[in-house]
Scaffold this motif. Structure first.
Motif, mmCIF file in Angstrom:
data_model
loop_
_atom_site.group_PDB
_atom_site.id
_atom_site.type_symbol
_atom_site.label_atom_id
_atom_site.label_comp_id
_atom_site.label_asym_id
_atom_site.label_seq_id
_atom_site.Cartn_x
_atom_site.Cartn_y
_atom_site.Cartn_z
ATOM 1 N N GLN A 180 20.679 -21.048 -29.770
ATOM 2 C CA GLN A 180 19.944 -22.131 -30.427
ATOM 3 C C GLN A 180 18.467 -22.176 -30.013
ATOM 4 O OE1 GLN A 180 20.986 -24.208 -32.793
ATOM 5 N NE2 GLN A 180 19.346 -25.731 -32.816
ATOM 6 N N ALA A 212 24.254 -25.602 -39.179
ATOM 7 C CA ALA A 212 24.740 -26.223 -37.933
ATOM 8 C C ALA A 212 23.595 -26.329 -36.939
ATOM 9 C CB ALA A 212 25.884 -25.393 -37.349
ATOM 10 N N ALA A 213 22.774 -25.293 -36.891
ATOM 11 C CA ALA A 213 21.650 -25.301 -35.957
ATOM 12 C C ALA A 213 20.646 -26.395 -36.317
ATOM 13 C CB ALA A 213 20.965 -23.933 -35.959
ATOM 14 N N TRP A 224 25.509 -17.429 -31.249
ATOM 15 C CA TRP A 224 24.336 -18.201 -31.640
ATOM 16 C C TRP A 224 23.520 -18.619 -30.419
ATOM 17 C CZ3 TRP A 224 22.102 -18.257 -36.062
ATOM 18 C CH2 TRP A 224 21.075 -19.186 -36.308
ATOM 19 N N ASN A 245 21.163 -29.836 -35.013
ATOM 20 C CA ASN A 245 20.890 -30.051 -33.584
ATOM 21 C C ASN A 245 19.404 -30.145 -33.260
ATOM 22 O OD1 ASN A 245 23.600 -29.999 -33.189
ATOM 23 N ND2 ASN A 245 23.583 -28.418 -31.620
HETATM 24 C C1 LIG Z 1 25.038 -28.671 -31.457
HETATM 25 O O1 LIG Z 1 25.261 -29.704 -30.521
HETATM 26 C C2 LIG Z 1 26.633 -29.924 -30.237
HETATM 27 C C3 LIG Z 1 26.708 -31.144 -29.361
HETATM 28 O O2 LIG Z 1 25.776 -31.075 -28.309
HETATM 29 C C4 LIG Z 1 27.219 -28.695 -29.561
HETATM 30 O O3 LIG Z 1 28.577 -28.871 -29.300
HETATM 31 C C5 LIG Z 1 27.050 -27.520 -30.507
HETATM 32 O O4 LIG Z 1 27.481 -26.341 -29.879
HETATM 33 C C6 LIG Z 1 25.583 -27.364 -30.897
HETATM 34 N N1 LIG Z 1 25.466 -26.329 -31.901
HETATM 35 C C7 LIG Z 1 24.565 -25.388 -31.812
HETATM 36 C C8 LIG Z 1 24.516 -24.441 -32.971
HETATM 37 O O5 LIG Z 1 23.801 -25.279 -30.872
#
Ligand SMILES: *[C@@H]1O[C@H](CO)[C@@H](O)[C@H](O)[C@H]1NC(C)=O
Ligand SMILES: *[C@@H]1O[C@H](CO)[C@@H](O)[C@H](O)[C@H]1NC(C)=O
Ligand SMILES: *[C@@H]1O[C@H](CO)[C@@H](O)[C@H](O)[C@H]1NC(C)=O
Ligand SMILES: *[C@@H]1O[C@H](CO)[C@@H](O)[C@H](O)[C@H]1NC(C)=O
Ligand SMILES: *[C@@H]1O[C@H](CO)[C@@H](O)[C@H](O)[C@H]1NC(C)=O
Length: 452
Positions: free
Chosen positions: A438, A117-118, A436, A121
Motif C-alpha cells: 500500500q 481496495a487501496a 499488495w 484506505n
Molecule cells: C486497508 O485497511 C484495512 C484496515 O486497516 C486493512 O485490513 C487492509 O489490509 C488495508 N488494505 C490495504 C489494501 O492496504
C-alpha cells in the motif's frame, strides 16, 4: 490402528467432495484431476485438452467438444506434452501491423479490485481521487502460477461479453511467467516449478491450459509478454550455476509457449531486459543472436511480434539528462537501447517490434546502482499506455508491472528474501513479492509523472 480409522473416515468423505458442484469457469476434469466433475446449472464440463476440463456456459461451448466421461484417475495420462516434437498447426492468421489497432484494452477486474481496495484506505481525498484513476488504466495480468490460469477464463468471458455489449473489440494483456527454476539469478520471484521436479512437463501443462482457455474465445485478442528476465539471464548470468543449468529448459519451455500460443493467435513479445542490462554494448550482439535463434526455432511466426523492454523496471523511455548510474552505457534510455538492438535483430532475420513498460518510470535518478530493481523509493507511475509512441519500432507504451504489487520482501528471515530489497534505495518494510504494498502504491500515485 487409530491412523487407519482416520484414513477410512477421510476416504469416506472423498465422494461427497468429488461430487460438489464446480463453479462457472472452474476446472472439472483432466489428467490427475481429483476435484469435482459436475458443473453448476447453466454450465457444461467441457474438455479443452486432456489436462484441463472447464465449466463453460452451456451456450458458448460450440468451439469445444462436450464430454460426459471425464478422466479423473491418475492412470488416464494417455498423452504427455512433447514440446517441439509435436509440430503445432497454426489455426490463426495474424493481422498485419500493430495488434492494438482497432481494439480497446480490457481492464483486469483483479487489479481494479486491488486498486479500489487501496483507494478506500487513503485518507487524503486529493490522493484518493488520483489513485482511483489508476483502476481505469490497463496493465497486464501476470499468470505467475498455474492456479491463476482459470482466472484467465473468467477475464476472457467478461471481455467477450463486453465486446458484444459495447461494440468495441477487446484486447486482453497477459504475462506468461512460470518457468521452472524461474529467476535463476535472483531469489525474490522464485517460481513454483523446479527443473529437478519435472518442471518442464508442468510448464507445458501450464501453457496447454492457457491455450485451451484462449481457444474458447476466438474473438478476444490476447497480447502476451513472455517470461520476464529469462533471456537476459541466459545472456549475462550463465556464471550463476542455476542459470547455466536452466538454459536448455528455459529455451525448450519458451519455444513451446511461443509455438502453442501462436496456434490460438496470441501476439507475443519476448522479454528483452532493459537498457541497463542488455543495452550495454558488449551484451547487444549476444542478445540479438539469442533472440534471432528463438525466432527461427519457433518458425518465425507473425504472432511472435517482437520484444518487451523495461518490464517491472524504472528506466525512462527517453531522457535528455542521463541518470549518473548509466554512465558508460551509450544506450542510457529505452529508446536508445531499442534503436541499437533493432538493426542487430534485423541481421538475424528478426524484424522485431517493441513494447516498453513505463508503469514505474515517472521519476528518474532514484537508484544507487542501475541493477537495483526492488521497490525503488520515490518511483512514480510513468507515461500512460498509448500506441502513440513516437517511434515506428515501438508498438505500444504499456504498464506491464501492476504498480502497487511488491517486488520482494525486505524481511531477511523470509525464504524468498533478496538483499536487494533492503538496500537504501528500496522502500521498506516491504511484504512478499506479488502481494499488495500500500505505501508503495501511494508513492507511485503521488509521484506520477505525468500527474494522474
Ligand atoms: C486497508 O485497511 C484495512 C484496515 O486497516 C486493512 O485490513 C487492509 O489490509 C488495508 N488494505 C490495504 C489494501 O492496504
Ligand atoms: C499423474 O499422476 C502420476 C502419479 O502420481 C504421475 O506420475 C504423473 O506425472 C501425473 N501426470 C501429470 C500430467 O501430472
Ligand atoms: C493494472 O493494474 C492496476 C493496479 O495496479 C489495475 O487497477 C488495473 O486494472 C490493471 N489493469 C489490467 C488490465 O490488469
Ligand atoms: C546477472 O547479470 C547482471 C548483468 O551483468 C549482473 O549485474 C548481476 O549481478 C548478475 N547476477 C548475479 C546473481 O550474478
Ligand atoms: C519475517 O519472516 C519470518 C519467516 O517467514 C516470519 O516468521 C516473520 O513473522 C516475518 N516478520 C515480519 C515482520 O513480517
Amino acid at each position: 490402528m487409530f491412523k487407519f480409522a482416520a484414513l477410512l473416515a477421510l476416504v469416506a468423505l472423498v465422494p461427497s467432495f468429488a461430487s460438489a458442484q464446480v463453479q462457472l469457469y472452474g476446472q472439472c476434469g483432466g489428467v490427475n484431476w481429483t476435484g469435482g466433475t459436475t458443473c453448476v446449472s447453466g454450465a457444461t464440463c467441457t474438455e479443452l485438452n486432456s489436462y484441463y476440463y472447464q465449466c463453460l456456459p452451456t451456450a458458448s461451448t460450440s468451439a469445444s467438444t462436450t464430454s460426459s466421461t471425464v478422466p479423473t484417475s491418475s492412470t488416464s495420462a494417455s498423452k504427455t506434452s512433447t514440446g517441439t516434437s509435436s509440430a503445432p498447426s497454426s489455426t490463426a492468421t495474424a493481422a498485419a501491423g500493430n495488434p492494438w489497432t482497432g481494439y480497446q484494452t480490457f481492464l483486469s477486474p483483479y487489479y481494479v479490485a486491488e486498486v479500489n481496495a487501496a483507494v478506500q484506505n487513503i485518507t487524503d481525498p486529493t490522493l484518493a481521487t488520483k489513485a482511483a484513476k489508476v483502476a481505469n488504466i490497463p496493465n497486464f495480468t501476470w499468470l505467475d502460477e498455474v492456479a491463476k490460469v482459470p482466472t484467465l477464463g473468467t477475464y476472457l468471458a467478461s471481455a467477450d461479453a463486453l465486446a458484444t455489449s459495447s461494440g468495441n473489440k477487446q484486447l486482453l494483456q497477459i504475462v506468461i511467467y512460470d518457468l521452472p527454476d524461474r529467476d535463476c539469478a535472483a531469489k525474490a520471484s522464485n517460481g513454483e516449478f523446479t527443473i529437478a521436479d519435472d518442471g518442464q512437463t508442468k510448464y507445458f501443462n501450464y501453457i496447454d491450459q492457457i491455450v485451451a482457455q484462449i481457444k474458447a474465445y476466438p474473438n478476444v485478442r490476447v497480447v502476451a509478454v513472455i517470461e520476464p528476465d529469462s533471456m537476459g539471464n541466459l545472456v549475462t548470468n550463465m556464471s550463476v550455476e542455476k542459470c547455466a543449468n536452466a538454459a536448455t529448459t528455459y529455451k525448450a519451455c519458451i519455444t513451446y509457449a511461443i509455438e502453442q500460443l501462436a496456434t490460438v493467435g496470441v501476439y507475443m513479445y519476448l522479454d528483452a531486459g532493459h537498457a541497463g542490462w542488455l543495452g550495454w554494448p558488449a551484451n547487444l550482439s549476444p542478445a540479438a543472436q539469442l533472440f534471432g535463434q528463438m525466432y527461427t526455432a519457433t518458425g518465425k511466426s507473425p504472432f511472435f511480434r517482437g520484444l518487451a523492454t523495461n518490464v517491472a523496471n524504472y528506466n525512462a523511455l527517453t531522457t535528455t539528462s542521463p541518470d549518473p548510474i548509466t554512465s558508460g552505457d551509450p544506450n542510457y534510455d529505452e529508446l536508445l537501447y531499442i534503436q541499437a538492438l533493432s538493426p542487430l535483430l534485423t541481421q538475424q532475420g528478426f524484424p522485431a517490434q517493441f513494447i516498453v513498460d513505463q508503469g514505474r518510470s515517472g521519476q528518474q535518478n532514484l537508484r544507487q546502482a542501475w541493477g537495483d530493481w526492488c521497490n525503488i523509493k520515490g518511483a512514480g507511475f510513468g507515461i500512460q499506455p498509448t500506441t502513440n509512441t513516437g517511434s515506428t519500432l515501438i508498438d505500444a507504451i504499456a504498464w506491464i508491472k501492476p504498480g502497487g504489487e511488491c517486488d520482494g520482501t525486505s524481511n531477511s528471515s523470509s525464504p524468498r528474501y533478496d538483499s536487494t530489497c533492503s538496500l537504501s534505495d528500496a522502500l521498506t518494510p516491504a511484504p512478499e513479492a506479488g502481494t499488495w504494498f500500500q505505501a508503495y502504491f501511494e508513492d507511485l500515485v503521488n509521484y506520477a509523472n505525468p500527474a494522474l
